[in-house]
Design a protein around this motif. Structure first.
Motif, mmCIF file in Angstrom:
data_model
loop_
_atom_site.group_PDB
_atom_site.id
_atom_site.type_symbol
_atom_site.label_atom_id
_atom_site.label_comp_id
_atom_site.label_asym_id
_atom_site.label_seq_id
_atom_site.Cartn_x
_atom_site.Cartn_y
_atom_site.Cartn_z
ATOM 1 N N SER A 43 0.632 -1.180 -0.065
ATOM 2 C CA SER A 43 0.145 0.108 -0.095
ATOM 3 C C SER A 43 0.854 1.348 0.151
ATOM 4 O O SER A 43 0.403 2.176 -0.474
ATOM 5 N N ASP A 49 -1.279 0.586 -4.626
ATOM 6 C CA ASP A 49 -2.620 1.262 -3.952
ATOM 7 C C ASP A 49 -3.347 1.614 -4.879
ATOM 8 O O ASP A 49 -4.989 1.600 -4.334
ATOM 9 N N GLU A 52 -7.668 -1.686 -7.915
ATOM 10 C CA GLU A 52 -9.010 -1.833 -7.185
ATOM 11 C C GLU A 52 -9.990 -3.097 -7.916
ATOM 12 O O GLU A 52 -10.339 -3.163 -8.957
ATOM 13 N N ASN A 53 -10.122 -3.838 -7.062
ATOM 14 C CA ASN A 53 -10.851 -5.090 -7.500
ATOM 15 C C ASN A 53 -11.451 -5.821 -6.516
ATOM 16 O O ASN A 53 -11.280 -5.562 -5.206
ATOM 17 N N ASP A 66 -3.295 -9.524 -4.104
ATOM 18 C CA ASP A 66 -4.424 -9.350 -5.271
ATOM 19 C C ASP A 66 -4.963 -10.753 -5.875
ATOM 20 O O ASP A 66 -4.289 -11.321 -6.559
#
Ligand SMILES: [Zn+2]
Length: 225
Positions: A43, A49, A52-53, A66
């Motif tokens: 992060s 950072d 997004e998922n 991830d």
């Protein structure tokens, strides 16, 4: 869909919400089912950072897995509020293992609790479709239905009473009014006349039953006794 070796105790299949992971063999409570894996995101790195998922698995304040990669079979496991598995997280090793917390039978879907953050962000807005939540919804619907029926019956009873009152007012049958209100009032009235007459009447009825053909005579005899 990624291929799963036939040695594995699970397969990907259709679930209520799309795809899910299902047991193909008995899985014992405590057994490791599958690893949740993917690239480790930091992060503190802007690039990481920004990713997004729905498959991000936060290990701690800094590290996130991830899990959106195809090879990560564990991403097919759906959330449940009362699950049969859990995510066993070791932040230091940056490793997550999905482990059975109940004995899982072949054919059963494997679930774990995604946690409150995920629930609030993704599931609450659309309504959680897990078994426990579906059951709760069903129960609520049944209760609402029962309540509607109860209110309807109450309203019908009230309407009937009103109609009876009106009929009584119209002077159709004053007796009906008495019966409808309470038999107690009638009985009390009889008792009020004195114990003697009530008692003699009771005896008369008794003897009337024991000596059926001589009904009238029996009544006279008992009344004098
Ligand atoms: Zn739920």
């Amino acid at each position: 869909m990624p291929a799963i070796s036939s040695k594995k105790p699970y397969r990907i299949g259709r679930s209520r919400t799309g795809l899910g992971l299902f047991a193909t063999k008995p899985i014992e409570k405590g057994a490791k089912i599958v690893r949740y894996f993917g690239p480790i995101l930091d992060s503190r790195k802007k690039k990481d950072d920004a990713i997004e998922n729905k498959y991000l698995f936060e290990l701690n304040g800094r590290w996130t897995i991830d899990g959106s990669v195809r090879e990560n079979i564990a991403r097919y496991i759906n959330h449940a509020c009362k699950p049969n598995a859990e995510s066993d997280v070791s932040p230091r090793k940056r490793k997550v293992v999905i482990r059975a917390i109940k004995n899982i039978e072949p054919g059963q879907e494997i679930n774990y609790d995604y946690g409150t953050d995920y629930f609030k962000a993704y599931l609450k807005p659309i309504g959680c479709k897990c078994d426990a939540c579906e059951k709760k919804r069903k129960k609520k619907r049944a209760e609402a239905r029962a309540e509607r029926l109860r209110l309807k019956a109450k309203a019908e009873k009230r309407a009937l009473k009103k109609a009876e009152k009106q009929a009584a007012k119209a002077g159709q049958k004053p007796r009906q009014k008495l019966n409808g209100k309470s038999n107690g009032a009638k009985l009390n009235g009889l008792n009020g006349h004195g114990g003697k007459s009530t008692a003699s009447k009771m005896i008369a009825v008794k003897s009337g039953i024991s000596a059926k053909p001589k009904g009238k005579q029996g009544r006279e005899v008992s009344a004098s006794a």
